[in-house]
Design an enzyme around this catalytic site. Sequence first.
Site, short mmCIF file in Angstrom:
data_model
loop_
_atom_site.label_atom_id
_atom_site.label_comp_id
_atom_site.label_asym_id
_atom_site.label_seq_id
_atom_site.Cartn_x
_atom_site.Cartn_y
_atom_site.Cartn_z
N HIS A 5 0.82 -1.21 0.00
CA HIS A 5 0.00 0.00 0.00
C HIS A 5 0.86 1.26 0.00
O HIS A 5 0.49 2.26 -0.60
CB HIS A 5 -0.93 0.01 1.22
CG HIS A 5 -1.99 -1.04 1.14
ND1 HIS A 5 -3.32 -0.73 1.09
CD2 HIS A 5 -1.93 -2.39 1.08
CE1 HIS A 5 -4.03 -1.84 1.02
NE2 HIS A 5 -3.20 -2.87 1.02
N ASP A 113 -5.38 5.58 3.06
CA ASP A 113 -5.57 4.17 2.79
C ASP A 113 -6.90 3.70 3.38
O ASP A 113 -7.30 4.15 4.46
CB ASP A 113 -4.42 3.38 3.40
CG ASP A 113 -4.40 1.95 2.92
OD1 ASP A 113 -5.17 1.14 3.47
OD2 ASP A 113 -3.62 1.63 2.01
#
Length: 192
Positions: A5, A113
């Site tokens: 990520h 995120d």
Amino acid sequence: MAQGHIIPMVDMARLFAQRGVYVSLVTTPLNASRVRPAIDRASRCSGLPIRLVELRFPSAEARVPEGCESLDTLPSMNHMKGFLEATELLKQPLERFLSADRDFPPPTCVVSDMFLPWTLDVTQGLGIPRWSSTARATTNYSLIIIESLRRHRSAGPEEETVTIPDVHCVEMKRGQLPVPFARGTRGYRRAW
């Protein structure tokens, strides 16, 4: 807080900066050390308006071993609950950073995120728009398609060609759609 990520988020930050957006990539010291070469190169060599901002990771408060600031550094998944608690403890430091006076212009948007859902509370409280990212382009694209299908659900034969609403030039056979959409049923969110 995982390599899969962080790396796409750095790429996204650089793309924003290449378009003249002032970018602050907010992360923890360990994660900052991993991406610092790419950010420094973008900032110094390319003159991009991008910087790293480090927030102390609250390991002790959440009973996570010191230095475990990313999923790949956890000695075992037994620490996952504490790790998630520690990420949530970043809420107040992030809020302080976003509302502080700084050299960069005030934030106009926060990209966070999807595994940091508490960032929505922070941004709403400060009146800053937030975009939640899975940090993976192919996943974002599939989520757009799934949301479009969810909103425009219809039934029909499996061999029927379906144009995906809201998505330019995407057609599939109904039988290729995920089962709840192929049948025109409700409940995809429960099954997901």
